[in-house]
Design a protein around this motif. Structure first.
Motif, PDB file in Angstrom:
ATOM      1  N   VAL A 170      -6.838  -5.495  -1.583  1.00 50.15           N
ATOM      2  CA  VAL A 170      -6.179  -6.445  -2.486  1.00 50.15           C
ATOM      3  C   VAL A 170      -7.218  -7.261  -3.249  1.00 50.15           C
ATOM      4  CG1 VAL A 170      -4.699  -8.499  -2.580  1.00 50.15           C
ATOM      5  CG2 VAL A 170      -4.019  -6.532  -1.189  1.00 50.15           C
ATOM      6  N   ALA A 171      -8.277  -7.683  -2.574  1.00 49.47           N
ATOM      7  CA  ALA A 171      -9.330  -8.449  -3.248  1.00 49.47           C
ATOM      8  C   ALA A 171      -9.994  -7.617  -4.351  1.00 49.47           C
ATOM      9  CB  ALA A 171     -10.379  -8.909  -2.229  1.00 49.47           C
ATOM     10  N   GLU A 172     -10.179  -6.328  -4.097  1.00 48.72           N
ATOM     11  CA  GLU A 172     -10.853  -5.454  -5.060  1.00 48.72           C
ATOM     12  C   GLU A 172      -9.938  -5.043  -6.214  1.00 48.72           C
ATOM     13  OE1 GLU A 172     -13.982  -3.186  -6.651  1.00 48.72           O
ATOM     14  OE2 GLU A 172     -14.086  -4.520  -4.923  1.00 48.72           O
ATOM     15  N   TYR A 173      -8.700  -4.697  -5.900  1.00 46.64           N
ATOM     16  CA  TYR A 173      -7.810  -4.088  -6.894  1.00 46.64           C
ATOM     17  C   TYR A 173      -6.634  -4.964  -7.309  1.00 46.64           C
ATOM     18  CZ  TYR A 173     -10.393   0.169  -5.787  1.00 46.64           C
ATOM     19  OH  TYR A 173     -11.387   1.102  -5.606  1.00 46.64           O
ATOM     20  N   GLY A 174      -6.464  -6.115  -6.678  1.00 54.07           N
ATOM     21  CA  GLY A 174      -5.357  -6.997  -7.019  1.00 54.07           C
ATOM     22  C   GLY A 174      -4.109  -6.644  -6.249  1.00 54.07           C
ATOM     23  N   GLY A 175      -3.104  -7.481  -6.399  1.00 54.30           N
ATOM     24  CA  GLY A 175      -1.849  -7.246  -5.718  1.00 54.30           C
ATOM     25  C   GLY A 175      -1.576  -8.347  -4.733  1.00 54.30           C
ATOM     26  N   SER A 176      -0.702  -8.041  -3.804  1.00 51.89           N
ATOM     27  CA  SER A 176      -0.262  -9.036  -2.833  1.00 51.89           C
ATOM     28  C   SER A 176      -0.144  -8.382  -1.474  1.00 51.89           C
ATOM     29  CB  SER A 176       1.106  -9.576  -3.258  1.00 51.89           C
ATOM     30  OG  SER A 176       1.654 -10.371  -2.238  1.00 51.89           O
ATOM     31  N   THR A 177      -0.366  -9.166  -0.430  1.00 51.66           N
ATOM     32  CA  THR A 177      -0.175  -8.667   0.928  1.00 51.66           C
ATOM     33  C   THR A 177       1.194  -9.061   1.462  1.00 51.66           C
ATOM     34  OG1 THR A 177      -1.236 -10.627   1.872  1.00 51.66           O
ATOM     35  CG2 THR A 177      -2.633  -8.680   1.479  1.00 51.66           C
ATOM     36  N   SER A 224      -8.623  -4.708  12.164  1.00 48.13           N
ATOM     37  CA  SER A 224      -9.327  -3.792  11.269  1.00 48.13           C
ATOM     38  C   SER A 224      -8.437  -3.410  10.083  1.00 48.13           C
ATOM     39  CB  SER A 224      -9.758  -2.546  12.040  1.00 48.13           C
ATOM     40  OG  SER A 224     -10.437  -1.639  11.216  1.00 48.13           O
ATOM     41  N   VAL A 225      -7.181  -3.127  10.356  1.00 44.35           N
ATOM     42  CA  VAL A 225      -6.232  -2.761   9.300  1.00 44.35           C
ATOM     43  C   VAL A 225      -5.998  -3.938   8.360  1.00 44.35           C
ATOM     44  CG1 VAL A 225      -3.867  -2.050   8.804  1.00 44.35           C
ATOM     45  CG2 VAL A 225      -5.129  -0.971  10.683  1.00 44.35           C
ATOM     46  N   ARG A 226      -5.784  -5.101   8.936  1.00 50.22           N
ATOM     47  CA  ARG A 226      -5.558  -6.302   8.110  1.00 50.22           C
ATOM     48  C   ARG A 226      -6.760  -6.552   7.193  1.00 50.22           C
ATOM     49  NH1 ARG A 226      -1.751  -9.884   8.753  1.00 50.22           N
ATOM     50  NH2 ARG A 226      -1.390  -9.233  10.894  1.00 50.22           N
ATOM     51  N   ALA A 227      -7.964  -6.427   7.737  1.00 54.86           N
ATOM     52  CA  ALA A 227      -9.168  -6.635   6.928  1.00 54.86           C
ATOM     53  C   ALA A 227      -9.269  -5.594   5.815  1.00 54.86           C
ATOM     54  CB  ALA A 227     -10.415  -6.585   7.816  1.00 54.86           C
ATOM     55  N   ALA A 228      -8.903  -4.355   6.102  1.00 51.36           N
ATOM     56  CA  ALA A 228      -8.950  -3.297   5.088  1.00 51.36           C
ATOM     57  C   ALA A 228      -7.948  -3.572   3.967  1.00 51.36           C
ATOM     58  CB  ALA A 228      -8.676  -1.937   5.728  1.00 51.36           C
ATOM     59  N   VAL A 229      -6.753  -4.001   4.324  1.00 48.58           N
ATOM     60  CA  VAL A 229      -5.741  -4.320   3.307  1.00 48.58           C
ATOM     61  C   VAL A 229      -6.210  -5.505   2.467  1.00 48.58           C
ATOM     62  CG1 VAL A 229      -3.386  -5.153   2.930  1.00 48.58           C
ATOM     63  CG2 VAL A 229      -3.819  -3.322   4.583  1.00 48.58           C
ATOM     64  N   GLU A 230      -6.734  -6.528   3.115  1.00 49.71           N
ATOM     65  CA  GLU A 230      -7.215  -7.703   2.380  1.00 49.71           C
ATOM     66  C   GLU A 230      -8.360  -7.339   1.438  1.00 49.71           C
ATOM     67  OE1 GLU A 230      -8.024 -10.561   5.456  1.00 49.71           O
ATOM     68  OE2 GLU A 230      -5.889 -11.007   5.731  1.00 49.71           O
ATOM     69  N   ARG A 231      -9.251  -6.472   1.878  1.00 52.28           N
ATOM     70  CA  ARG A 231     -10.353  -6.039   1.000  1.00 52.28           C
ATOM     71  C   ARG A 231      -9.831  -5.234  -0.186  1.00 52.28           C
ATOM     72  NH1 ARG A 231     -15.585  -2.441   2.506  1.00 52.28           N
ATOM     73  NH2 ARG A 231     -16.558  -2.565   0.452  1.00 52.28           N
ATOM     74  N   ALA A 249      -8.328   3.167  -2.116  1.00 54.25           N
ATOM     75  CA  ALA A 249      -9.036   2.603  -0.971  1.00 54.25           C
ATOM     76  C   ALA A 249      -9.103   3.719   0.060  1.00 54.25           C
ATOM     77  CB  ALA A 249      -8.295   1.394  -0.421  1.00 54.25           C
ATOM     78  N   VAL A 250     -10.299   4.170   0.344  1.00 47.73           N
ATOM     79  CA  VAL A 250     -10.544   5.310   1.233  1.00 47.73           C
ATOM     80  C   VAL A 250     -10.890   4.765   2.618  1.00 47.73           C
ATOM     81  CG1 VAL A 250     -12.034   7.305   1.621  1.00 47.73           C
ATOM     82  CG2 VAL A 250     -11.348   6.709  -0.715  1.00 47.73           C
ATOM     83  N   LEU A 251      -9.929   4.813   3.540  1.00 51.75           N
ATOM     84  CA  LEU A 251     -10.132   4.286   4.879  1.00 51.75           C
ATOM     85  C   LEU A 251     -10.398   5.413   5.864  1.00 51.75           C
ATOM     86  CD1 LEU A 251      -8.635   1.972   3.403  1.00 51.75           C
ATOM     87  CD2 LEU A 251      -7.531   1.457   5.575  1.00 51.75           C
ATOM     88  N   ASP A 252     -11.389   5.196   6.716  1.00 56.76           N
ATOM     89  CA  ASP A 252     -11.653   6.129   7.797  1.00 56.76           C
ATOM     90  C   ASP A 252     -12.482   5.409   8.851  1.00 56.76           C
ATOM     91  OD1 ASP A 252     -11.355   9.389   7.981  1.00 56.76           O
ATOM     92  OD2 ASP A 252     -12.969   8.610   9.261  1.00 56.76           O
ATOM     93  N   ILE A 253     -12.313   5.800  10.094  1.00 55.48           N
ATOM     94  CA  ILE A 253     -13.106   5.206  11.165  1.00 55.48           C
ATOM     95  C   ILE A 253     -14.579   5.567  11.015  1.00 55.48           C
ATOM     96  CG2 ILE A 253     -12.808   7.082  12.833  1.00 55.48           C
ATOM     97  CD1 ILE A 253     -12.322   4.792  14.949  1.00 55.48           C
TER      98      ILE A 253
END
Length: 87
Positions: A78-85, A69-76, A34-38
């Motif tokens: 997890v939705a894409e690659y699986g796992g848990s928050t 913004s961070v929470r949404a990125a983590v949720e996205r 997951a490549v995050l950047d502003i």
């Protein structure tokens, strides 16, 4: 590969510099990234570099100074690659 054994990296500031280098290295090691950047365009550039090398990546615009913004990125991620928050 099962979601439990899948390697996933979430890298902030991955649009350039050290963040980009870290994202590329995670991908070389077999992780989906997951490549995050502003800056959405530089995140997309890093994602394209990873995909060109045969890796898997997702560009996510995110401002790490903004909790939502961070929470949404983590949720996205997890939705894409699986796992848990869950911690």
């Amino acid at each position: 590969m099962s979601a439990a054994s899948r390697k996933v990296g979430l890298v902030t500031g991955a649009g350039s510099g050290i963040g980009r280098a870290a994202a590329l290295e995670f991908a070389r090691c077999g992780a989906a990234v997951a490549v995050l950047d502003i800056d959405e365009s530089t995140a997309a550039e890093t994602t394209e570099m990873i995909r060109t090398d045969g890796g898997e990546a997702l560009a996510i615009p995110a401002d790490i100074g903004d909790e939502h913004s961070v929470r949404a990125a983590v949720e996205r991620t997890v939705a894409e690659y699986g796992g848990s928050t869950s911690p």
